[in-house]
Write a protein that holds these residues in place. Structure first.
Motif, PDB file in Angstrom:
ATOM      1  N   THR A  16      -5.486  -1.981  -8.027  1.00  0.00           N
ATOM      2  CA  THR A  16      -6.165  -0.831  -7.434  1.00  0.00           C
ATOM      3  C   THR A  16      -5.212   0.101  -6.702  1.00  0.00           C
ATOM      4  OG1 THR A  16      -6.668  -2.087  -5.415  1.00  0.00           O
ATOM      5  CG2 THR A  16      -8.329  -2.116  -7.174  1.00  0.00           C
ATOM      6  N   VAL A  17      -3.975  -0.352  -6.470  1.00  0.00           N
ATOM      7  CA  VAL A  17      -2.982   0.480  -5.790  1.00  0.00           C
ATOM      8  C   VAL A  17      -2.202   1.337  -6.786  1.00  0.00           C
ATOM      9  CG1 VAL A  17      -0.877   0.391  -4.361  1.00  0.00           C
ATOM     10  CG2 VAL A  17      -2.806  -1.113  -3.850  1.00  0.00           C
ATOM     11  N   GLU A  28      -9.729  -2.126  -0.839  1.00  0.00           N
ATOM     12  CA  GLU A  28      -8.954  -2.213  -2.074  1.00  0.00           C
ATOM     13  C   GLU A  28      -7.807  -1.205  -2.147  1.00  0.00           C
ATOM     14  OE1 GLU A  28     -11.792  -1.994  -5.268  1.00  0.00           O
ATOM     15  OE2 GLU A  28     -12.322  -4.103  -5.043  1.00  0.00           O
ATOM     16  N   THR A  29      -7.274  -0.836  -0.983  1.00  0.00           N
ATOM     17  CA  THR A  29      -6.102   0.040  -0.963  1.00  0.00           C
ATOM     18  C   THR A  29      -4.890  -0.626  -0.333  1.00  0.00           C
ATOM     19  OG1 THR A  29      -6.687   1.042   1.176  1.00  0.00           O
ATOM     20  CG2 THR A  29      -7.553   2.102  -0.819  1.00  0.00           C
ATOM     21  N   ALA A  30      -5.049  -1.776   0.304  1.00  0.00           N
ATOM     22  CA  ALA A  30      -3.937  -2.435   0.985  1.00  0.00           C
ATOM     23  C   ALA A  30      -4.067  -3.955   0.819  1.00  0.00           C
ATOM     24  CB  ALA A  30      -3.909  -2.068   2.465  1.00  0.00           C
ATOM     25  N   LEU A  46      -3.009   5.061  -6.898  1.00  0.00           N
ATOM     26  CA  LEU A  46      -2.617   5.680  -5.630  1.00  0.00           C
ATOM     27  C   LEU A  46      -1.102   5.848  -5.562  1.00  0.00           C
ATOM     28  CD1 LEU A  46      -4.921   3.570  -3.282  1.00  0.00           C
ATOM     29  CD2 LEU A  46      -5.403   5.819  -4.270  1.00  0.00           C
ATOM     30  N   HIS A  69       0.864  -1.177   0.000  1.00  0.00           N
ATOM     31  CA  HIS A  69       0.000   0.000   0.000  1.00  0.00           C
ATOM     32  C   HIS A  69       0.906   1.234   0.000  1.00  0.00           C
ATOM     33  CE1 HIS A  69       0.929  -0.293   4.273  1.00  0.00           C
ATOM     34  NE2 HIS A  69       0.368   0.877   4.508  1.00  0.00           N
ATOM     35  N   HIS A  95      -7.645   1.002   6.533  1.00  0.00           N
ATOM     36  CA  HIS A  95      -8.185   2.288   6.102  1.00  0.00           C
ATOM     37  C   HIS A  95      -9.381   2.171   5.172  1.00  0.00           C
ATOM     38  CE1 HIS A  95      -5.483   5.550   7.673  1.00  0.00           C
ATOM     39  NE2 HIS A  95      -4.810   4.473   8.010  1.00  0.00           N
ATOM     40  N   TRP A  96      -9.195   1.631   3.954  1.00  0.00           N
ATOM     41  CA  TRP A  96     -10.243   1.708   2.943  1.00  0.00           C
ATOM     42  C   TRP A  96     -10.159   0.489   2.059  1.00  0.00           C
ATOM     43  CZ3 TRP A  96     -14.169   4.861   3.395  1.00  0.00           C
ATOM     44  CH2 TRP A  96     -15.017   5.094   2.312  1.00  0.00           C
ATOM     45  N   ARG A 111       1.018   9.323  -5.353  1.00  0.00           N
ATOM     46  CA  ARG A 111       1.874   9.523  -4.187  1.00  0.00           C
ATOM     47  C   ARG A 111       3.326   9.765  -4.570  1.00  0.00           C
ATOM     48  NH1 ARG A 111       0.681  10.410   1.281  1.00  0.00           N
ATOM     49  NH2 ARG A 111      -0.421   8.460   1.679  1.00  0.00           N
TER      50      ARG A 111
END
Length: 255
Positions: free
Chosen positions: A93-94, A147-149, A97, A60, A144-145, A101
């Motif tokens: 999905t990462v 499909e982010t990790a 992001l 993530h 956290h949310w 970042r």
């Protein structure tokens, strides 16, 4: 063929003295696949192996897991031997992001003429991917949310939880072959991370016996976790892994 796991850093985002949570799966004593790319973790990698990673999986994009990428870009882009050949395995999905970042910066070089991703071979992954002829599995975790990790499994050898709350339903599937389980755990839980009370409540004694805990807040907290009977990972520690039972084929020569 010998397999092992080396913990480069085991602390949470505030525990700088413990290093950012990052590890390396080793094969025959050499780095095979690195998990994440934190700042302190990347420093520990270079200090131990004498060079930068050649293949990484990203769980993530919190900065304690990806802050080393600027240094890795510079090291890789300016190396004719490495540019475009350092593999980054990133869950689909990462990817956006991660780009926001670390990759989406105007003129990654002041003089222009380069894109951040020119340095790397980005491999977008779904439920599984192949690395040097061995199949690894990827699974979502609770951080956290949705499909982010993600966590990572090398079947028969290792299940890496990544940052997460307890995930007994995932470990029932992705830690079912006697794997060593490296699990996020601090002395106190919160909405993003597992605490030791959560761990002891949610997991069977059999699963707990296979766990090594990382992502804790301080040396004192690590000692308190150990006092409760848990195995606690230490910075730089190397643990022998069982031989993977994951599907494998003869590894192809790298391009």
């Amino acid at each position: 063929m010998d397999w092992s796991l080396r913990f480069l850093g085991v602390g949470n985002a505030s525990a700088v003295e413990l290093g950012s949570p990052m590890s390396v799966i080793e094969r025959d004593g050499r780095p095979w696949l690195t998990i994440d790319c934190g700042g302190e973790g990347l420093t520990a990698f270079k200090a131990h192996y004498g060079h930068m990673p050649q293949a990484l999986f990203v769980t993530h994009v919190h900065l304690d897991h990806v802050a080393g990428f600027e240094r890795l870009f510079v090291d890789t882009f300016f190396s004719a031997q490495r540019r475009g050949k350092v593999r980054l395995y990133v869950p689909a999905t990462v990817v956006p992001l991660l780009h926001k970042r670390i990759g989406d910066y105007p003129n990654v070089l002041a003089e222009g003429g380069a894109n951040f991703w020119d340095a790397f071979q980005l491999i977008v992954v779904g439920d599984a991917f192949w690395h040097e002829g061995v199949r690894l599995e990827v699974f979502p975790v609770r951080h956290h949310w949705p499909e982010t990790a993600y966590g990572l499994r090398l079947q028969g050898a290792l299940t890496w939880s990544g940052d997460t709350r307890p995930i007994p339903e995932m470990l029932a599937r992705y830690a079912s072959d006697n794997e060593l389980i490296a699990h996020d755990c601090g002395l106190h839980g919160n909405p993003s991370h597992t605490g030791v009370d959560d761990l002891e409540r949610e997991y069977s004694a059999e699963l707990q016996a296979r766990m090594m805990l990382y992502h804790y807040a301080s040396v004192a907290d690590g000692q308190a976790l150990a006092a409760r009977g848990h195995r606690v990972a230490q910075p730089g520690q190397c643990v022998v892994l069982a031989a993977p039972t994951a599907p494998h084929v003869l590894a192809q020569d790298p391009p």
